[in-house]
Design a protein around this motif. Structure first.
Motif, PDB file in Angstrom:
ATOM      1  N   UNK A 468      18.259  74.848  26.568  1.00 31.24           N
ATOM      2  CA  UNK A 468      19.431  75.718  26.415  1.00 31.24           C
ATOM      3  C   UNK A 468      19.135  77.143  26.877  1.00 31.24           C
ATOM      4  N   UNK A 469      18.010  77.759  26.461  1.00 31.28           N
ATOM      5  CA  UNK A 469      17.725  79.124  26.947  1.00 31.28           C
ATOM      6  C   UNK A 469      17.634  79.223  28.467  1.00 31.28           C
ATOM      7  N   UNK A 470      17.112  78.193  29.125  1.00 35.30           N
ATOM      8  CA  UNK A 470      17.001  78.220  30.588  1.00 35.30           C
ATOM      9  C   UNK A 470      18.377  78.199  31.242  1.00 35.30           C
ATOM     10  N   UNK A 471      19.267  77.346  30.746  1.00 38.64           N
ATOM     11  CA  UNK A 471      20.616  77.307  31.312  1.00 38.64           C
ATOM     12  C   UNK A 471      21.366  78.605  31.036  1.00 38.64           C
ATOM     13  N   UNK A 472      21.103  79.218  29.890  1.00 38.71           N
ATOM     14  CA  UNK A 472      21.712  80.518  29.607  1.00 38.71           C
ATOM     15  C   UNK A 472      21.262  81.553  30.632  1.00 38.71           C
ATOM     16  N   UNK A 485      29.909  80.158  40.545  1.00 36.55           N
ATOM     17  CA  UNK A 485      29.050  79.230  39.819  1.00 36.55           C
ATOM     18  C   UNK A 485      29.122  77.841  40.451  1.00 36.55           C
ATOM     19  N   UNK A 486      27.989  77.103  40.541  1.00 32.87           N
ATOM     20  CA  UNK A 486      28.024  75.753  41.105  1.00 32.87           C
ATOM     21  C   UNK A 486      28.967  74.845  40.317  1.00 32.87           C
ATOM     22  N   UNK A 487      29.627  73.957  41.010  1.00 30.50           N
ATOM     23  CA  UNK A 487      30.588  73.063  40.339  1.00 30.50           C
ATOM     24  C   UNK A 487      29.898  72.037  39.452  1.00 30.50           C
ATOM     25  N   UNK A 491      27.719  69.248  34.709  1.00 32.67           N
ATOM     26  CA  UNK A 491      27.162  67.901  34.785  1.00 32.67           C
ATOM     27  C   UNK A 491      25.652  67.914  34.514  1.00 32.67           C
ATOM     28  N   UNK A 492      24.988  68.931  35.049  1.00 33.35           N
ATOM     29  CA  UNK A 492      23.537  69.052  34.830  1.00 33.35           C
ATOM     30  C   UNK A 492      23.241  69.270  33.355  1.00 33.35           C
ATOM     31  N   UNK A 512      33.272  81.076  34.103  1.00 35.93           N
ATOM     32  CA  UNK A 512      34.425  80.357  34.656  1.00 35.93           C
ATOM     33  C   UNK A 512      35.443  81.294  35.291  1.00 35.93           C
ATOM     34  N   UNK A 513      35.353  82.571  34.958  1.00 31.38           N
ATOM     35  CA  UNK A 513      36.285  83.537  35.544  1.00 31.38           C
ATOM     36  C   UNK A 513      35.895  83.920  36.959  1.00 31.38           C
ATOM     37  N   UNK A 514      34.662  83.471  37.332  1.00 32.38           N
ATOM     38  CA  UNK A 514      34.221  83.684  38.715  1.00 32.38           C
ATOM     39  C   UNK A 514      34.632  82.465  39.525  1.00 32.38           C
ATOM     40  N   UNK A 515      35.008  82.650  40.763  1.00 28.34           N
ATOM     41  CA  UNK A 515      35.446  81.530  41.589  1.00 28.34           C
ATOM     42  C   UNK A 515      34.362  80.457  41.653  1.00 28.34           C
ATOM     43  N   UNK A 516      34.815  79.197  41.587  1.00 25.23           N
ATOM     44  CA  UNK A 516      33.885  78.062  41.645  1.00 25.23           C
ATOM     45  C   UNK A 516      33.533  77.763  43.097  1.00 25.23           C
ATOM     46  N   UNK A 517      32.265  77.402  43.334  1.00 23.39           N
ATOM     47  CA  UNK A 517      31.844  77.003  44.684  1.00 23.39           C
ATOM     48  C   UNK A 517      31.228  75.613  44.625  1.00 23.39           C
ATOM     49  N   UNK A 518      30.475  75.232  45.645  1.00 26.63           N
ATOM     50  CA  UNK A 518      29.911  73.876  45.730  1.00 26.63           C
ATOM     51  C   UNK A 518      28.782  73.646  44.756  1.00 26.63           C
ATOM     52  N   UNK A 519      28.129  72.459  44.874  1.00 27.39           N
ATOM     53  CA  UNK A 519      27.043  72.079  43.981  1.00 27.39           C
ATOM     54  C   UNK A 519      25.814  72.971  44.191  1.00 27.39           C
ATOM     55  N   UNK A 520      24.946  72.925  43.159  1.00 33.88           N
ATOM     56  CA  UNK A 520      23.669  73.644  43.263  1.00 33.88           C
ATOM     57  C   UNK A 520      22.827  73.030  44.377  1.00 33.88           C
TER      58      UNK A 520
END
Length: 520
Positions: A468-472, A485-487, A491-492, A512-520
């Protein structure tokens, strides 16, 4: 007398099964360096010629390979003898290759002509405990016949002591006594070790009283443990026990007892008495065996006596035979502890001049000291020197370097060291320290470096090291950089079974307020 002699012989056999030392190890000082580690040292040319089966088995690395190697040996030679196999088991255990040693005993059990003897069963139980845990060792014990169960009783008691399971150890000792199995000094010593480890010192005195009432002889370790229990309250009771030990005609007071006394005196800030005990301990050391030199050395290090360390080191060099790498390590560790880096580096240089191959386990001692002192350039220089000499870095090497690179904010090098270390994970159970894993992620977060943060989380995901800390940290890096942010980030997170908290929910909303882009 005959019964006592038989019990003594049985005790010695069982102790050899557990590879215990002939002179009991003194209680370690809390500030003392660790005793010399065991090494899986390659056999010498003489050993290879004298015991080729053991040499072949020592070269194995893959799990499950021992049985096939023995089959091949039997086909080549026409037969394989019990002594050859028992000797191989003994050597593999000394090298801490417990899995392969257990495979040999399992192979022996599958052959009718090589029926396991009681002492083989005792060795097998000990190996099962080391490889598979105490519960499986208990299951094995319960299936044994009475003779084999008697032989395996001490190894099972040792398992309970190692697990610090007082209830099971006490229950097992009571059952041994109730069914009339011999209970010798070593079993009582195991119980005293357990009580000292769990700080139940009054029970140590109860064990001593029980031994006295039942005329069970005490050995040097019995007295050492008794003195350690007494030391919790005062020194005078320790000295009374020591006096009783000196008057015990069956006991030869050796170096381990004087080291135990030195530890006790140091704990009570009686350093001059501690040093006097160590001087006496030196006179008790063997001139033909190295056992004891490293322990006395570590006691001198705990007292900050660099000259004492060097005196023991020079004395140990007079013992016949090649000095093991582990002894060099102990001397270097002790000198580092007292802050004498010049002498530590001198001993390292002596090891290099004598060694047959450059083993990183020795250089890692010096490498770690350099990093702890913030000497990263010196550490890198030593690392490169070892590479030039053909050394193969292990996971600890990379972990030490990682720590140094993180401290010096050389994150590119830290990530590279992490990759090198992770590449070794298939052959060991090492995992990188969480603080280092998170420190690298925090650096990318501070820099707003989303590309490196994404690559880093993907690398860790391959080895199930995400959290969790890493994803944060990854999300905060995207938020700081105001980057899409990656779409597939959600899922990850789901695939890694990350349990969310309130802070993570807020980060996801912000991201989520930032435009979504492609996968990581």
């Amino acid at each position: 007398m005959a019964m006592a002699a038989a019990v003594a012989r049985r005790s010695r056999r069982l102790l050899r099964l557990l590879s215990s030392r002939p002179n009991p190890k003194p209680a370690s000082l809390s500030s003392c360096s660790s005793p010399s580690p065991s090494f899986d040292t390659p056999a010498t040319a003489g050993e290879r010629e004298g015991d080729p089966l053991s040499w072949r088995l020592l070269r194995l690395r893959s799990p499950g390979a021992a049985a096939a190697a023995i089959d091949g040996w039997a086909q080549e030679r026409g037969r394989v003898s019990r002594p050859d196999l028992q000797r191989a088991v003994s050597q593999l255990r000394r090298a801490r290759r417990y899995g392969h040693a257990l495979e040999i005993l399992s192979w022996m059990e599958s052959r009718k002509e090589l029926k396991l003897l009681p002492l083989d069963h005792a060795a097998r139980l000990d190996l099962i405990a080391k490889v598979h845990g105490t519960s499986q060792a208990e299951e094995y014990y319960n299936k044994l016949n009475s003779a084999s169960r008697e032989a395996a009783s001490f190894p099972l008691l040792h398992c309970y002591v190692a697990d610090r399971n007082v209830q099971k150890a006490e229950s097992f000792m009571a059952s041994l006594q109730s069914i009339g199995l011999p209970v010798d000094p070593h079993s009582f010593n195991e119980m005293m070790k357990l009580y000292v480890a769990t700080c139940e010192y009054e029970k140590v005195f109860s064990v001593i009283d029980l031994m006295k009432r039942n005329n069970i002889p005490r050995n040097a370790l019995s007295y050492n443990l008794w003195m350690n229990a007494c030391s919790v309250s005062d020194v005078s009771s320790v000295q009374s026990v020591f006096k009783e030990m000196v008057n015990d005609v069956t006991i030869e007071v050796g170096w381990s007892t004087y080291c135990t006394l030195a530890n006790i005196f140091k704990k009570h800030e009686l350093n001059s008495k501690a040093l006097a005990c160590l001087r006496t301990a030196e006179t008790k050391l063997s001139t033909t065996q190295r056992l004891g030199y490293s322990f006395v050395m570590t006691c001198y290090a705990a007292l900050g006596d660099s000259d004492g360390v060097m005196r023991l080191w020079e004395a140990s060099k007079c013992v016949p035979g090649r000095i093991p790498a582990a002894n060099y390590m102990t001397a270097i560790l002790c000198l580092i502890k007292v802050g004498d880096f010049d002498r530590a580096e001198w001993i390292f240089g002596s090891w290099e001049a004598e060694c047959r191959r450059h083993d990183v386990r020795v250089s890692n001692v010096l490498l770690g000291a350099y990093v702890r002192n913030g000497w990263i350039e010196k550490a890198e220089k030593l690392h490169l020197h070892m590479l030039e000499k053909g050394a193969r870095p292990n996971y600890k090497t990379w972990e030490i370097l990682m720590e140094g690179f993180v401290q010096s904010r050389q994150m590119d090098k830290a990530v590279n060291a992490m990759k090198k270390a992770l590449s070794l994970m298939k052959s060991c159970h090492w995992r990188p320290p969480l603080k280092l894993v998170e420190a690298i992620a925090a650096f990318f977060e501070e820099q707003g470096n989303t590309d490196d943060a994404s690559r880093y989380i993907k690398l860790l995901q391959k080895f199930n090291l995400t959290s969790l800390p890493l994803y944060k940290s990854v999300l905060r890096a995207y938020i700081k950089a105001d980057t899409v942010v990656p779409t597939n980030i959600s899922e990850m997170i789901a695939r890694d079974d990350i349990v969310m908290d309130e802070e993570m929910d807020h980060l996801i909303i912000r991201a989520s307020k930032i435009d979504i882009r492609g996968d990581v």
